[in-house]
Design a protein around this motif. Structure first.
Motif, mmCIF file in Angstrom:
data_model
loop_
_atom_site.group_PDB
_atom_site.id
_atom_site.type_symbol
_atom_site.label_atom_id
_atom_site.label_comp_id
_atom_site.label_asym_id
_atom_site.label_seq_id
_atom_site.Cartn_x
_atom_site.Cartn_y
_atom_site.Cartn_z
ATOM 1 N N CYS A 58 -26.994 -9.274 -28.400
ATOM 2 C CA CYS A 58 -26.984 -10.612 -27.803
ATOM 3 C C CYS A 58 -28.222 -11.373 -28.268
ATOM 4 O O CYS A 58 -28.176 -12.589 -28.468
ATOM 5 C CB CYS A 58 -26.947 -10.487 -26.280
ATOM 6 S SG CYS A 58 -26.921 -12.049 -25.400
ATOM 7 N N THR A 59 -29.310 -10.647 -28.461
ATOM 8 C CA THR A 59 -30.535 -11.259 -28.986
ATOM 9 C C THR A 59 -30.239 -11.935 -30.324
ATOM 10 O O THR A 59 -30.634 -13.081 -30.563
ATOM 11 C CB THR A 59 -31.623 -10.177 -29.159
ATOM 12 O OG1 THR A 59 -31.826 -9.540 -27.890
ATOM 13 C CG2 THR A 59 -32.922 -10.758 -29.661
ATOM 14 N N LEU A 62 -28.256 -15.075 -29.854
ATOM 15 C CA LEU A 62 -29.118 -16.174 -29.396
ATOM 16 C C LEU A 62 -29.929 -16.737 -30.565
ATOM 17 O O LEU A 62 -30.127 -17.949 -30.676
ATOM 18 C CB LEU A 62 -30.053 -15.684 -28.277
ATOM 19 C CG LEU A 62 -29.381 -15.441 -26.920
ATOM 20 C CD1 LEU A 62 -30.237 -14.529 -26.039
ATOM 21 C CD2 LEU A 62 -29.122 -16.765 -26.201
ATOM 22 N N THR A 83 -35.159 -14.397 -16.315
ATOM 23 C CA THR A 83 -34.166 -13.915 -17.265
ATOM 24 C C THR A 83 -34.795 -12.900 -18.191
ATOM 25 O O THR A 83 -36.007 -12.650 -18.131
ATOM 26 C CB THR A 83 -33.552 -15.068 -18.093
ATOM 27 O OG1 THR A 83 -32.525 -14.543 -18.966
ATOM 28 C CG2 THR A 83 -34.600 -15.741 -18.964
ATOM 29 N N VAL A 129 -28.191 -19.034 -17.753
ATOM 30 C CA VAL A 129 -27.944 -17.587 -17.763
ATOM 31 C C VAL A 129 -27.084 -17.272 -16.548
ATOM 32 O O VAL A 129 -27.473 -17.594 -15.421
ATOM 33 C CB VAL A 129 -29.273 -16.798 -17.684
ATOM 34 C CG1 VAL A 129 -29.006 -15.298 -17.602
ATOM 35 C CG2 VAL A 129 -30.170 -17.127 -18.874
ATOM 36 N N GLY A 191 -25.107 -4.238 -29.364
ATOM 37 C CA GLY A 191 -24.028 -5.075 -29.875
ATOM 38 C C GLY A 191 -23.993 -6.402 -29.149
ATOM 39 O O GLY A 191 -24.515 -6.531 -28.039
HETATM 40 C C1 LIG Z 1 -28.923 -7.826 -21.843
HETATM 41 C C2 LIG Z 1 -29.339 -9.258 -21.913
HETATM 42 C C3 LIG Z 1 -29.766 -9.862 -23.108
HETATM 43 C C4 LIG Z 1 -30.018 -9.099 -24.367
HETATM 44 O O1 LIG Z 1 -28.930 -8.438 -24.874
HETATM 45 P P1 LIG Z 1 -29.109 -7.462 -26.146
HETATM 46 O O2 LIG Z 1 -27.696 -7.205 -26.550
HETATM 47 O O3 LIG Z 1 -29.815 -6.240 -25.668
HETATM 48 O O4 LIG Z 1 -29.874 -8.200 -27.192
HETATM 49 C C5 LIG Z 1 -30.036 -11.221 -23.105
HETATM 50 N N1 LIG Z 1 -29.918 -11.962 -21.983
HETATM 51 C C6 LIG Z 1 -29.548 -11.416 -20.816
HETATM 52 C C7 LIG Z 1 -29.421 -12.292 -19.614
HETATM 53 C C8 LIG Z 1 -29.263 -10.048 -20.736
HETATM 54 O O5 LIG Z 1 -28.898 -9.508 -19.557
#
Ligand SMILES: *Cc1c(COP(=O)(O)O)cnc(C)c1O
Length: 379
Positions: A58-59, A62, A83, A129, A191
């Motif tokens: 998710c990083t 973003l 967050t 978020v 992922g």
């Molecule tokens: C888990 C999480 C992320 C990061 O996700 P990754 O896949 O580990 O990069 C980002 N934002 C929030 C709110 C999360 O809970």
């Protein structure tokens, strides 16, 4: 010794099979093959997402969003302080100034009633978020984005299979990001997913995803050769990761049913202690659904919370608090504009998360609940 963990990754049993198929059947190990396509199709059909691109986290998704929105040094991005660090970091990497928003009273989500006051000439993006998978008030956020011509990037890392007024989270903002980290409802180890709902950003997203090249268009036969056409990086995961994820997606219904069962059991059993004033249970806004990503308690005092964590740990049960306000972090505090964000600090000090994962048995959950009752009876 910890006997009941906070989280335990769930395997459907099909993961190894699909990885085997990807490696020995398809013979394609790098990204954007059959299993990546199957995952994209699943998301696009199930949740009506305009365009999906799997990422390594998710990083990463973003970071892609920051590039796609053309973030330049000095641009302002509004992010809740309560967050995960990546929500802010992805934009800081491109030189953005983070304007932290406070949380609301009823949930840790950002307080939309104070959002307009944070918007300046320099604001480019709002990043709601959906904490614990429960929706932010998206109508208010989208109306502000229209009024001030801003992008909205939903950080839906925790929000798979959750809805706002009947609309899937991740389908509302211009962009949205999901996580399949092993602590989330649906996992692939590490992922993520970038969702592109804004048609104007679709073509460029594909290019940024594949190292700044038009390789995806080349494979579709749309161009004769592929070359370097824009900035980009290697954001796509290998087929092994996509194959693993596909096994999880096929089982999303039973996974969600089980998690929601666990969530509701906590809620109904612990309601008496809420009535007696020991803590508060999560509040689900009328416009939001609950995807049972997390079960949390909110205490009146941080001391009681911390003593309970210790008490449960001695019984072999692991419970954990969550984010520390980012505006007070070692990295960002000297860059923060100095505004107090009392609700964000409140959740940092008073929120406690209980074990919730697919394999948590009824007996284990009973043990957690009974231990909490014992703690308050003794008190
Ligand atoms: C888990 C999480 C992320 C990061 O996700 P990754 O896949 O580990 O990069 C980002 N934002 C929030 C709110 C999360 O809970």
């Amino acid at each position: 010794m910890i006997r009941i963990h906070f989280n335990q990754p769930f395997l459907t049993g099909k993961e190894a099979h699909y990885i085997y198929q990807a490696v020995y059947g398809e013979g394609k190990l790098s990204g954007n093959g059959k299993y990546t396509r199957l995952c994209h199709e699943f998301f696009e059909h199930t949740y009506n997402f305009r365009k999906c691109l799997l990422t390594s986290s998710c990083t990463d998704a973003l970071e892609m969003a920051a590039i796609l929105c053309d973030i330049k040094p000095g641009d302002e991005v509004i992010v809740p302080s309560y967050t995960f660090v990546s929500t802010a970091n992805a934009f800081v990497l491109r030189g953005a100034t983070i304007v932290f928003a406070d949380s609301e009273k009823n949930t840790p989500n950002l307080d939309v009633t104070k959002l307009e006051g944070l918007i300046t000439e320099k604001t480019k993006i709002i990043v709601p978020v959906h904490y614990a998978g429960m929706a932010c008030d998206m109508d208010v956020i989208m109306a502000l984005s229209v009024k001030y011509k801003l992008f909205v990037v939903e950080d839906a890392a925790q929000a798979i299979d959750s809805y706002y007024k009947g609309r899937p989270l991740g389908s509302i903002g211009h962009l949205a990001t999901f996580s399949f980290h092993e602590t989330k409802n649906i996992i692939s180890g590490e992922g993520g997913l970038l969702v592109i709902n804004d048609e104007r950003l679709v073509k460029r997203a594909e290019i940024i995803w594949e190292k700044g090249t038009n390789r995806a268009a080349f494979y579709r036969g749309e161009v004769d050769k592929y070359s370097w056409v824009d900035v980009g990086s290697s954001f796509l995961p290998s087929e092994m990761v996509a194959a693993f994820l596909f096994a999880q997606l096929e089982n999303i219904a039973p996974i969600q049913t089980k998690r929601i069962h666990i969530w509701k059991t906590y809620y109904s059993k612990l309601a008496i202690l809420q009535d007696q004033g020991f803590f508060e249970l999560p509040k689900i806004p009328k416009y939001a659904t609950n995807n049972a990503h997390m079960f949390y308690l909110i205490f009146k005092s941080d001391t009681v919370r911390d003593v309970l964590i210790k008490f449960l740990r001695e019984k072999g049960i692991l419970t954990v608090f969550h984010y520390l306000s980012l505006h007070k972090s070692v990295y960002y505090k000297s860059k923060h504009d100095g505004r107090d964000l009392p609700m964000s600090d409140f959740y940092s000090d008073h929120l406690l998360r209980l074990p919730i994962f697919y394999a948590l048995s009824d007996a284990q959950q009973r043990e957690v609940i009974e231990a909490i009752f014992e703690f308050f009876r003794k008190d």
